[in-house]
Scaffold this motif. Structure first.
Motif, short mmCIF file in Angstrom:
data_model
loop_
_atom_site.label_atom_id
_atom_site.label_comp_id
_atom_site.label_asym_id
_atom_site.label_seq_id
_atom_site.Cartn_x
_atom_site.Cartn_y
_atom_site.Cartn_z
N ALA A 59 1.24 -0.78 0.18
CA ALA A 59 0.09 0.28 -0.22
C ALA A 59 0.71 1.74 -0.03
O ALA A 59 0.11 2.34 0.14
N GLY A 60 2.39 1.37 0.41
CA GLY A 60 3.00 1.77 -0.10
C GLY A 60 3.38 2.60 1.77
O GLY A 60 3.56 4.21 1.21
N ILE A 61 3.00 2.87 2.85
CA ILE A 61 2.91 2.78 3.62
C ILE A 61 4.12 2.77 4.78
O ILE A 61 4.86 1.54 4.06
N GLU A 62 4.93 3.77 5.08
CA GLU A 62 5.99 3.86 5.91
C GLU A 62 6.21 3.55 6.87
O GLU A 62 5.19 3.44 7.68
N TYR A 63 6.59 2.08 6.99
CA TYR A 63 6.69 1.66 8.57
C TYR A 63 8.06 1.26 9.10
O TYR A 63 8.94 1.13 8.64
N GLU A 64 8.44 0.94 10.61
CA GLU A 64 9.52 0.47 11.28
C GLU A 64 8.80 -0.09 12.51
O GLU A 64 8.02 -0.19 13.08
N TYR A 65 9.40 -1.46 12.44
CA TYR A 65 9.93 -2.31 13.19
C TYR A 65 9.74 -2.41 14.46
O TYR A 65 11.46 -2.27 14.32
N ILE A 66 9.95 -1.97 15.68
CA ILE A 66 10.16 -2.25 16.78
C ILE A 66 9.22 -3.00 17.80
O ILE A 66 8.73 -2.98 18.11
N GLU A 67 10.54 -4.12 18.91
CA GLU A 67 9.95 -4.77 19.19
C GLU A 67 10.32 -3.98 21.28
O GLU A 67 11.81 -4.49 20.75
N LEU A 68 9.59 -3.73 21.68
CA LEU A 68 10.06 -3.91 23.21
C LEU A 68 9.73 -4.59 23.88
O LEU A 68 9.18 -5.46 23.81
N ARG A 69 10.55 -4.75 24.67
CA ARG A 69 10.34 -5.62 26.30
C ARG A 69 10.45 -4.70 27.50
O ARG A 69 10.73 -3.65 27.41
N GLY A 70 9.86 -5.60 28.59
CA GLY A 70 9.10 -5.39 30.00
C GLY A 70 7.89 -5.14 29.50
O GLY A 70 6.61 -5.92 28.98
N GLU A 71 7.37 -4.02 30.73
CA GLU A 71 5.72 -3.72 31.30
C GLU A 71 5.52 -3.27 29.99
O GLU A 71 6.10 -2.14 30.17
N PRO A 72 4.23 -3.35 29.24
CA PRO A 72 3.26 -2.48 28.41
C PRO A 72 3.77 -1.22 27.85
O PRO A 72 3.20 -0.78 27.39
N ASP A 73 2.28 -1.07 29.18
CA ASP A 73 2.41 0.34 29.43
C ASP A 73 3.35 1.01 29.46
O ASP A 73 4.06 2.41 29.23
#
Length: 76
Positions: free
Chosen positions: A13-27
């Motif tokens: 669809a031509g949408i720019e994105y960046e995948y980031i994975e975080l670890r820990g308490e989600p909030d």
């Protein structure tokens, strides 16, 4: 691998994105990340907890909306 179909669709669809994975308490991790990056706005999903579950467990999307410096769009 589980998200590959999603990544393929948004790339197509031509949408720019960046995948980031975080670890820990989600909030905590999401608020910290959102407040330390120059975002125009933040989009976050909601699991759709009922009122009792949200009261007992808290809502990550609600906490992010309250504590983020950027506007937050909650998608259900």
């Amino acid at each position: 691998q589980r998200l590959q179909g999603f990544f393929d669709a948004i790339s197509k669809a031509g949408i720019e994105y960046e995948y980031i994975e975080l670890r820990g308490e989600p909030d905590v991790e999401l608020v910290n990340y959102a407040n330390h990056e120059p975002f125009e706005f933040v989009v976050v999903g909601s699991r759709g907890l009922n009122t009792f579950q949200e009261f007992v467990l808290g809502s990550v999307s609600h906490k992010l909306a309250k504590r983020s410096l950027s506007p937050v769009i909650i998608v259900r």
